[in-house]
Design a protein around this motif. Structure first.
Motif, short mmCIF file in Angstrom:
data_model
loop_
_atom_site.label_atom_id
_atom_site.label_comp_id
_atom_site.label_asym_id
_atom_site.label_seq_id
_atom_site.Cartn_x
_atom_site.Cartn_y
_atom_site.Cartn_z
N GLY A 229 27.85 -112.81 44.36
CA GLY A 229 28.09 -111.58 45.11
C GLY A 229 28.60 -110.44 44.25
N GLY A 230 28.85 -110.70 42.95
CA GLY A 230 29.33 -109.66 42.05
C GLY A 230 28.22 -108.69 41.66
N HIS A 231 28.62 -107.58 41.03
CA HIS A 231 27.69 -106.51 40.71
C HIS A 231 27.54 -106.31 39.20
CE1 HIS A 231 28.76 -105.54 44.90
NE2 HIS A 231 27.56 -104.97 44.96
N LEU A 232 26.32 -106.03 38.80
CA LEU A 232 26.00 -105.71 37.41
C LEU A 232 25.67 -104.23 37.34
CD1 LEU A 232 25.49 -107.07 34.62
CD2 LEU A 232 23.09 -107.27 35.29
N LEU A 233 26.34 -103.51 36.44
CA LEU A 233 26.15 -102.08 36.25
C LEU A 233 25.53 -101.86 34.86
CD1 LEU A 233 26.61 -99.03 36.90
CD2 LEU A 233 28.92 -99.31 36.00
N LEU A 234 24.34 -101.27 34.84
CA LEU A 234 23.62 -101.06 33.59
C LEU A 234 23.28 -99.58 33.41
CD1 LEU A 234 21.03 -103.91 34.15
CD2 LEU A 234 22.82 -104.00 32.44
N GLU A 235 23.45 -99.08 32.19
CA GLU A 235 22.87 -97.80 31.81
C GLU A 235 22.09 -98.03 30.53
OE1 GLU A 235 25.46 -94.44 31.60
OE2 GLU A 235 25.73 -94.35 33.78
N VAL A 236 20.84 -97.54 30.52
CA VAL A 236 19.90 -97.86 29.45
C VAL A 236 19.10 -96.60 29.12
CG1 VAL A 236 18.04 -99.42 28.72
CG2 VAL A 236 19.71 -100.20 30.42
N ALA A 237 18.87 -96.39 27.83
CA ALA A 237 17.98 -95.29 27.42
C ALA A 237 16.57 -95.55 27.97
CB ALA A 237 17.94 -95.19 25.90
N ASP A 238 15.95 -94.50 28.51
CA ASP A 238 14.65 -94.64 29.16
C ASP A 238 13.52 -94.37 28.17
OD1 ASP A 238 12.46 -94.71 30.78
OD2 ASP A 238 13.24 -93.32 32.29
N PRO A 239 12.78 -95.40 27.73
CA PRO A 239 11.71 -95.16 26.76
C PRO A 239 10.55 -94.36 27.31
CG PRO A 239 11.62 -97.42 27.58
CD PRO A 239 12.88 -96.81 28.13
N ARG A 240 10.51 -94.17 28.65
CA ARG A 240 9.44 -93.37 29.24
C ARG A 240 9.81 -91.89 29.35
NH1 ARG A 240 6.04 -97.39 32.75
NH2 ARG A 240 5.74 -98.92 31.10
N SER A 241 10.98 -91.53 28.85
CA SER A 241 11.38 -90.13 28.88
C SER A 241 10.43 -89.27 28.06
CB SER A 241 12.81 -89.98 28.32
OG SER A 241 13.13 -88.62 28.12
N LEU A 242 10.06 -88.11 28.60
CA LEU A 242 9.21 -87.20 27.85
C LEU A 242 9.90 -86.65 26.62
CD1 LEU A 242 7.44 -85.18 30.72
CD2 LEU A 242 6.49 -87.01 29.29
N SER A 243 11.22 -86.67 26.61
CA SER A 243 11.94 -86.22 25.42
C SER A 243 11.61 -87.10 24.22
CB SER A 243 13.45 -86.24 25.67
OG SER A 243 13.81 -85.28 26.63
N GLY A 244 11.44 -88.40 24.45
CA GLY A 244 11.08 -89.30 23.37
C GLY A 244 9.73 -88.97 22.79
N ALA A 245 8.76 -88.67 23.66
CA ALA A 245 7.43 -88.32 23.18
C ALA A 245 7.44 -86.98 22.44
CB ALA A 245 6.46 -88.25 24.37
N LEU A 246 8.28 -86.04 22.90
CA LEU A 246 8.33 -84.72 22.30
C LEU A 246 9.05 -84.72 20.95
CD1 LEU A 246 7.79 -81.64 22.72
CD2 LEU A 246 10.04 -81.52 23.78
N LEU A 247 10.16 -85.44 20.87
CA LEU A 247 11.01 -85.39 19.68
C LEU A 247 10.70 -86.48 18.66
CD1 LEU A 247 14.40 -84.58 21.44
CD2 LEU A 247 12.93 -83.00 20.18
N GLY A 248 10.00 -87.54 19.07
CA GLY A 248 9.61 -88.58 18.13
C GLY A 248 10.80 -89.23 17.44
N ARG A 249 10.74 -89.31 16.12
CA ARG A 249 11.80 -89.99 15.37
C ARG A 249 13.16 -89.32 15.51
NH1 ARG A 249 10.57 -89.25 9.02
NH2 ARG A 249 8.55 -90.10 9.67
N TRP A 250 13.15 -88.04 15.95
CA TRP A 250 14.41 -87.30 16.07
C TRP A 250 15.07 -87.51 17.42
CZ3 TRP A 250 14.97 -86.22 11.24
CH2 TRP A 250 13.87 -85.86 10.47
N TRP A 251 14.46 -88.29 18.32
CA TRP A 251 15.07 -88.59 19.62
C TRP A 251 16.14 -89.66 19.41
CZ3 TRP A 251 13.61 -92.41 23.83
CH2 TRP A 251 14.20 -92.05 25.05
N LEU A 252 17.33 -89.43 19.92
CA LEU A 252 18.47 -90.30 19.61
C LEU A 252 18.22 -91.77 19.93
CD1 LEU A 252 21.36 -90.45 18.55
CD2 LEU A 252 22.16 -89.99 20.88
N PRO A 253 17.65 -92.14 21.09
CA PRO A 253 17.42 -93.57 21.34
C PRO A 253 16.44 -94.23 20.38
CG PRO A 253 17.47 -92.37 23.41
CD PRO A 253 17.44 -91.34 22.31
#
Length: 372
Positions: A229-253
């Protein structure tokens, strides 16, 4: 009466030159030995449908070596390929003894080319758990100095927060009153897993799965630490972000060699459901962190400016190189400030579009499941 003997002189810390000699000996053997064999299949779904997403050097520390991120065309999972061996992870790990004047050192923390999350942002993350009631116990995995538990306590004053981290920072956080119990180690280690089994109402993994060699094993270990019954809380960098496609190697994740996996939300959701969890919430907008342009600018400047002194350099920089770096660093500060201002100005739009760079997922462990 003879004078007492002088106190023993502590042995000096390794000098830069001694560490330079040690690095030279390691690098003489080459960096290929730090990589596992290249995979031909996806570590998440097993499909033989890989493409190279990008290849990049170490943009932060500027240690020798090149790194490749591969993407699975079938499921979208992105991973370091070839992956670093344990020896490679140790070699590329940021070491305080190697500290040098990396770009914008006042705004960076270790290998982080962007400011650490603000207290307000950390509280916003904790606030996402308010609809599920006040938990009795909460474990924050990869907690470091326990900034998140310290901020979350303002919203959950009666919750007992514990922290887990592979470094002694968590012990110092306990001594400072930021967590009640400090656990040094990794969640997947058998001794740690046995000690933490079914102890917690909430387990949080915030930007943690990206750094783990086996995200599936990490998820199973996190669920083992939860009570039914406990809860798992996750925050994860989204590889589908358009920022990743735009910035390439310079995108922080994308930062290599420290991020081993980038997991699409659909994959993570399906995995948790296969483990008998109810996925209660998936938020792609609220967790967006407005730092993409500032981080990309910082990474670019770190790469473009003359290299600072570091033990892995064959020779220290000349006086002219050092002076040039100081001058250019001061001159570039307005550029970084402008990038930060642009991130904040664009945040309301970015967080509501596919430019959002992070997603948050909350799952509940089935009350009938005791083990995995």
């Amino acid at each position: 009466m003879p004078a007492p003997p002088p106190p023993p002189v502590p042995s000096p810390a390794p000098t830069t030159e001694r560490r330079r000699a040690a690095y030279a000996a390691e690098l003489a053997l080459g960096t290929d030995r730090f990589h596992e064999p290249r995979r031909e299949d996806c570590p998440w779904c097993g499909a033989h449908a890989l493409r190279i997403r990008l290849t990049t050097p170490d943009l932060v520390q500027r240690k020798p070596g090149r790194f490749t991120l591969a993407e699975c065309r079938a499921c979208g999972h992105t991973f370091q390929n070839p992956r670093l061996t344990p020896e490679g992870l140790s070699f590329y790990h940021w070491d305080r003894r190697d500290r040098c004047d990396h770009w914008d050192a006042g705004a960076t923390h270790g290998t982080r080319p962007a400011p650490a999350p603000s207290r307000r942002r950390l509280r916003d993350t904790a606030r996402a758990m308010l609809p599920y009631g006040e938990p009795e116990s909460w474990l924050d995995v990869g907690t470091g100095a326990a900034d998140f538990p310290d901020a979350a306590r303002a919203l959950f004053p009666y919750t007992a927060f514990d922290g887990l981290d592979p470094t002694p920072r968590v012990v110092r956080a306990r001594d400072a009153g930021r967590v009640e119990e400090a656990h040094i180690g990794r969640l997947t280690a058998p001794a740690t897993a046995a000690r933490l089994r079914a102890r917690y109402d909430v387990v949080s993994l915030l930007h943690h799965l990206e750094h783990t060699p086996d995200p599936r094993a990490e998820l199973r270990a996190a669920l083992d630490a939860l009570r039914p019954g406990g809860h798992l809380l996750l925050e994860v960098a989204d590889p589908r972000s358009l920022s990743g496609a735009l910035l390439g190697r310079w995108w922080l994740p994308h930062t290599q060699p420290h991020h081993l996996h980038l997991l699409p939300a659909a994959n993570l959701r399906a995995e948790l459901e296969s483990q008998g969890c109810d996925v209660l919430s998936t938020d792609r907008h609220g967790p967006h962190t407005p730092h993409d342009l500032a981080a990309a600018t910082s990474l670019f400047l770190t790469r473009a400016l003359p290299s600072p002194d570091a033990p892995w350099r064959p020779v220290p920089p000349s006086g002219a190189e050092a002076r040039t770096r100081r001058i250019l660093t001061r001159a570039a500060r307005p550029l970084l400030a402008t990038a930060r201002a642009a991130d904040l100005a664009l945040a309301p739009v970015a967080r509501r579009t596919r430019f959002s760079n992070t997603y948050r997922l909350i799952a509940r462990k089935d009350r009938g499941l005791q083990d995995y």
